[in-house]
Enzyme design. Sequence first.
Site, PDB file in Angstrom:
ATOM      1  N   THR A   1       1.514  -4.620   4.117  1.00 58.67           N
ATOM      2  CA  THR A   1       1.329  -5.030   5.515  1.00 58.67           C
ATOM      3  C   THR A   1       0.714  -6.421   5.651  1.00 58.67           C
ATOM      4  O   THR A   1       0.913  -7.091   6.658  1.00 58.67           O
ATOM      5  CB  THR A   1       0.422  -4.027   6.264  1.00 58.67           C
ATOM      6  OG1 THR A   1      -0.844  -3.985   5.613  1.00 58.67           O
ATOM      7  CG2 THR A   1       1.044  -2.644   6.301  1.00 58.67           C
ATOM      8  N   ASP A   2      -0.020  -6.855   4.609  1.00 57.61           N
ATOM      9  CA  ASP A   2      -0.815  -8.086   4.786  1.00 57.61           C
ATOM     10  C   ASP A   2       0.035  -9.310   5.124  1.00 57.61           C
ATOM     11  O   ASP A   2      -0.376 -10.150   5.926  1.00 57.61           O
ATOM     12  CB  ASP A   2      -1.649  -8.365   3.521  1.00 57.61           C
ATOM     13  CG  ASP A   2      -2.760  -7.337   3.344  1.00 57.61           C
ATOM     14  OD1 ASP A   2      -3.058  -6.622   4.328  1.00 57.61           O
ATOM     15  OD2 ASP A   2      -3.313  -7.248   2.245  1.00 57.61           O
TER      16      ASP A   2
ATOM     17  N   THR B   1       0.824  -1.221   0.000  1.00 58.81           N
ATOM     18  CA  THR B   1       0.000   0.000   0.000  1.00 58.81           C
ATOM     19  C   THR B   1       0.849   1.259   0.000  1.00 58.81           C
ATOM     20  O   THR B   1       0.532   2.235  -0.679  1.00 58.81           O
ATOM     21  CB  THR B   1      -0.917   0.008   1.248  1.00 58.81           C
ATOM     22  OG1 THR B   1      -1.827  -1.069   1.128  1.00 58.81           O
ATOM     23  CG2 THR B   1      -1.693   1.300   1.370  1.00 58.81           C
TER      24      THR B   1
ATOM     25  N   SER C   1       1.437  -7.430  -1.160  1.00 55.36           N
ATOM     26  CA  SER C   1       2.104  -8.510  -0.415  1.00 55.36           C
ATOM     27  C   SER C   1       1.301  -9.802  -0.380  1.00 55.36           C
ATOM     28  O   SER C   1       1.823 -10.846   0.010  1.00 55.36           O
ATOM     29  CB  SER C   1       2.483  -8.061   0.998  1.00 55.36           C
ATOM     30  OG  SER C   1       1.370  -8.022   1.835  1.00 55.36           O
TER      31      SER C   1
HETATM   32  N1  ASP Z   1      -2.766  -5.286   0.351  1.00 58.12           N
HETATM   33  C1  ASP Z   1      -1.673  -4.476   0.824  1.00 58.12           C
HETATM   34  C2  ASP Z   1      -0.414  -5.315   0.833  1.00 58.12           C
HETATM   35  O1  ASP Z   1      -0.246  -6.116   1.714  1.00 58.12           O
HETATM   36  C3  ASP Z   1      -1.973  -3.953   2.184  1.00 58.12           C
HETATM   37  C4  ASP Z   1      -0.937  -3.033   2.770  1.00 58.12           C
HETATM   38  O2  ASP Z   1       0.157  -2.898   2.301  1.00 58.12           O
HETATM   39  O3  ASP Z   1      -1.277  -2.392   3.794  1.00 58.12           O
HETATM   40  O4  ASP Z   1       0.374  -5.200  -0.068  1.00 58.12           O
END
Ligand code: ASP
Length: 332
Positions: free
Chosen positions: A85-86, A12, A54
Site C-alpha cells: 500500500t505504501d 503486506t 512497495s
Molecule cells: N510496507 C508495505 C508495502 O507497502 C505496506 C503495505 O503493503 O500495506 O509493501
Amino acid sequence: MKNILLLTTGGTISSRPTEEGLAPAGDKDPILSYLPTLKRVYNITVKGILNLDSSNIQPEEWQLIARSIYSEVKNYDGIVVSHGTDTMAYTASMVTYMLLGVPIPVVFTGAQLPIEHPLSDGIDNLRTAFAMAASGKKGVFLAFNRKIMLGCRSVKTHTTDFGAFDSVNYPLVGVVNGGGLSLEERFIPNISHEFALRDSLCRKVFLLKLTPGLDPAIFDMLMDMDYKGLVIEAFGSGGLHFIRRNLIEKLHAASQRGMAVVVNSQCLYESSNFALYQTGQKALEEGAIQSYDMTTEAAITKLMWALGNCQHLYGVRDIFSKNLAGEINEHM
Ligand code: ASP
C-alpha cells in the site's frame, strides 16, 4: 466465467512475519491459499512478477509492471495487481499514463494486514478488486475497503486504518454494498487515446515541499545534480517566498537551464491557483506549470512520464494542460 489475471508484486497482503519484521513471502505467496472461493466465480490465472515491499518499488518496477500488463491485456477480461500500500498510489498513477487507453479494467489492491492474519482486510480487498476487474470498465483503478477509485486520484492517507486510501478531488467510481458492486459510470473517464505501451520515463524528477524560509540554494544543488524536473509543493492556493530568500529568482535560473517546474499545493484537498496571489503569479511569470487539483503522486509521475516522452519543454507543458485519464480537472 470471466478470465482474470492476478499479478502479484508483494506488499503486506503477501507478507509473513520474519526476524526482521514483515516481509513478502515469495515463492509460496500466501495469497494463493485464499483464491478458492473466488475461483468459483472467475477463471483465475496467477503470475508472480515481483516480491517486494512497495518501498522498494521504483521506476524500473513501474516499467516491469506496465509491460507485464501490456503483454497480457489481450488474453484476459481484467487484471488485478496486488501491491504494497505504501507506494501503490504512485504505481497506479504511473501505470495509468504508461497504459493510456487500456481496453480492460486494471485494478490495484493490497491490504493493511497480511492475508494470513485472522483479521486481515486482504480477502475483502481482493474480492472488490476482482469484481471491478470483471466489470468490463476500461481504465486503471484502485480497490480498497470496498471502494473503487481512479488509480490517478488515489492517495494513501492512513497508515493502519482499513480505509487507507482516499480518492482526492474526485468522486469514488464505485462501492461494494448490499447491492453488490455499484458503479458511478459517469465518473469513469472515457479515454480517447489509442492503446499503446508508453513506458519511457525520466527518473531525474525531484519533489520539494516548501517550508517557511527554505534556502533557495537547494535549487543550485538540484541543477548541479542534473535534475530535469521539479514538483514544488507550495503554500496554500499557491505561494513561494521571495523576500530575503528569493525562490522566484531561482525559478528563473531553473527555467533558463531547461528544468521543467510544476507547482502544486501542500493542501491535500481542492485546487491550487497560482494566479490568485502576487507570490504565485511571480512563479507563473518564470514559467512554472500549474498542476491545479492533481495529487502529488499523479503530478510527480506525470512529470517523469512527460519528460520521458517529450524532447522539449513545450511538450511537457502541453501534456500538463491536458486531462489524460481523470487526473486533472480540465475546467480549472
Ligand atoms: N510496507 C508495505 C508495502 O507497502 C505496506 C503495505 O503493503 O500495506 O509493501
